[in-house]
Design an enzyme around this catalytic site. Structure first.
Site, PDB file in Angstrom:
ATOM      1  N   SER A  90     -37.080  13.910  33.990  1.00  0.00           N
ATOM      2  CA  SER A  90     -37.803  15.004  33.352  1.00  0.00           C
ATOM      3  C   SER A  90     -38.221  16.049  34.377  1.00  0.00           C
ATOM      4  O   SER A  90     -38.751  17.078  34.013  1.00  0.00           O
ATOM      5  CB  SER A  90     -39.036  14.445  32.641  1.00  0.00           C
ATOM      6  OG  SER A  90     -39.735  13.581  33.492  1.00  0.00           O
TER       7      SER A  90
ATOM      8  N   HIS B  59     -32.030  15.054  28.797  1.00  0.00           N
ATOM      9  CA  HIS B  59     -33.461  14.751  28.795  1.00  0.00           C
ATOM     10  C   HIS B  59     -33.979  14.587  27.370  1.00  0.00           C
ATOM     11  O   HIS B  59     -34.095  15.558  26.618  1.00  0.00           O
ATOM     12  CB  HIS B  59     -34.234  15.855  29.541  1.00  0.00           C
ATOM     13  CG  HIS B  59     -35.689  15.576  29.623  1.00  0.00           C
ATOM     14  ND1 HIS B  59     -36.649  16.539  29.511  1.00  0.00           N
ATOM     15  CD2 HIS B  59     -36.372  14.398  29.791  1.00  0.00           C
ATOM     16  CE1 HIS B  59     -37.843  15.984  29.611  1.00  0.00           C
ATOM     17  NE2 HIS B  59     -37.696  14.687  29.777  1.00  0.00           N
TER      18      HIS B  59
ATOM     19  N   GLU C 130     -32.801  18.139  26.013  1.00  0.00           N
ATOM     20  CA  GLU C 130     -32.413  19.206  26.938  1.00  0.00           C
ATOM     21  C   GLU C 130     -31.153  18.738  27.664  1.00  0.00           C
ATOM     22  O   GLU C 130     -31.154  17.670  28.281  1.00  0.00           O
ATOM     23  CB  GLU C 130     -33.524  19.464  27.954  1.00  0.00           C
ATOM     24  CG  GLU C 130     -34.781  20.076  27.354  1.00  0.00           C
ATOM     25  CD  GLU C 130     -35.904  20.250  28.364  1.00  0.00           C
ATOM     26  OE1 GLU C 130     -36.440  21.358  28.454  1.00  0.00           O
ATOM     27  OE2 GLU C 130     -36.255  19.265  29.051  1.00  0.00           O
TER      28      GLU C 130
ATOM     29  N   ASN D 223     -40.942  20.633  30.204  1.00  0.00           N
ATOM     30  CA  ASN D 223     -41.975  20.152  31.136  1.00  0.00           C
ATOM     31  C   ASN D 223     -42.500  21.245  32.054  1.00  0.00           C
ATOM     32  O   ASN D 223     -43.648  21.183  32.500  1.00  0.00           O
ATOM     33  CB  ASN D 223     -41.462  18.963  31.948  1.00  0.00           C
ATOM     34  CG  ASN D 223     -41.603  17.678  31.161  1.00  0.00           C
ATOM     35  OD1 ASN D 223     -42.358  17.622  30.197  1.00  0.00           O
ATOM     36  ND2 ASN D 223     -40.875  16.654  31.549  1.00  0.00           N
TER      37      ASN D 223
END
Ligand code: CAA
Length: 284
Positions: free
Chosen positions: A119, A140, A152, A190
């Site tokens: 991440s 991800h 992702e 993130n």
């Protein structure tokens, strides 16, 4: 590149979720852990989650059994040799991830695509330790994987088109919506989420409001499903701490510096839901 068999390294929260959605979508899945007890625990989590879906009428009992039947657990990396795609979901630590991929690189067939569920770590830096950086990308997923709709897909400067298309197609085939991001720490989600969570810890540490009021404020004021302190407990305080350290190391920006309270809590073993206590108490 047709993907039929998927290897998953790590069967914790994220790895077991990825194994689950892959098996439900019809893939043969081999889950590799360092001890049998670890993949067995992960498979028990999958069984429980699938049972919920059956209870809600989203899966039939037969579909649940078929999905469970597509899962194999192992402790041997060599069992991943003929996988078409290998997804790594181990601890958020670069050395550990590199170690896993070096082992997989030795054993997997040349066509196998590698993907990391990291991440926050730059994917290209991990890929560079293998003989196949062009067949390497990020996939991800979000926690809890069976419920969260997003993946992702991350292209490094070396990822080739065929690998990107195959990875994107795989994520879509397990029912996810794909967004594509460059190989920059935190990708899209993130990069934006982590400073917000760290700010929530700072606000709590500064005595702005009670933990409950901070959470209720963001839930009802912004329509978030969980307040930030509850979300921190849910993700794991150690995970966010590792991510913040990686971001700070990369960007040298105070927004990503870990608040002292977060560090104290991690060092004290208050990791959130998984340890029974974080910002809230889950022991009951
Ligand atoms: N499998 C099957 N069912 C599950 C489940 C799972 N793994 N987890 C929860 N459920 C079920 C619950 O049992 C519940 O069922 P009932 O309605 O029958 O009780 C239902 O799903 C809804 O769950 P909850 O009632 O607990 O609560 P909810 O409506 O808030 O939904 C949630 C749960 C989807 C997790 C929601 O709270 C949410 O979206 N939270 C935010 C999660 C989030 O932001 N995740 C991203 C974290 S960041 C990340 O993952 C990136 C990273 O790299 C760190």
């Amino acid at each position: 590149m047709e993907i039929k068999k998927v290897g998953i390294i790590g069967c914790g929260q994220m790895g077991s979720g990825i194994a689950q959605v892959s098996a439900v979508a019809g893939y043969s899945v081999i889950s590799r852990e360092i001890e049998d007890a670890f993949w067995q625990k992960g498979f028990a989590r999958i069984e429980k989650s699938l049972a919920k879906f059956v209870e809600k009428g989203k899966l039939t009992a037969a579909q649940k059994e078929e999905a469970m039947g597509r899962l194999i657990g192992t402790t041997k990396m060599t069992d991943l040799a003929d996988c078409d795609l290998v997804i790594e979901a181990v601890i958020e630590n670069a050395d550990e991830k590199v170690k896993m991929f070096k082992e997989a690189d030795k054993t997997c067939k040349p066509e196998t695509i590698f993907a990391s569920n990291t991440s926050s770590l730059p994917i290209g830096d991990i890929a560079a330790h293998t003989s196949r950086p062009q067949q390497f990308c990020g996939l991800h997923f979000f926690n809890p994987v069976p419920l969260m709709k997003l993946v992702e897909v991350v292209r490094t400067i070396s990822t080739d088109d065929a690998t990107y298309q195959a990875a994107k197609g795989f994520a879509e085939s397990v029912g996810k919506v794909v967004v594509t991001a460059k190989d920059s720490p935190g990708f899209i989600v993130n990069l934006l989420l982590v400073p917000y969570l760290l700010d929530a810890v700072r606000a709590f540490e500064a005595g702005l409001a009670s933990r409950e009021d901070i959470d209720t404020g963001m839930k009802l004021g912004c329509g978030h499903p969980m307040g930030p302190l509850t979300l921190l407990d849910f993700i794991g305080l150690d995970t966010i701490y590792y991510i913040a350290e990686i971001f700070f190391d990369e960007f040298k920006d105070g927004r990503y510096a870990s608040p002292p309270l977060l560090k104290r809590m991690v060092n004290a073993g208050l990791l959130g839901k998984k340890s029974g206590r974080g910002f809230y108490d889950y022991s009951a």
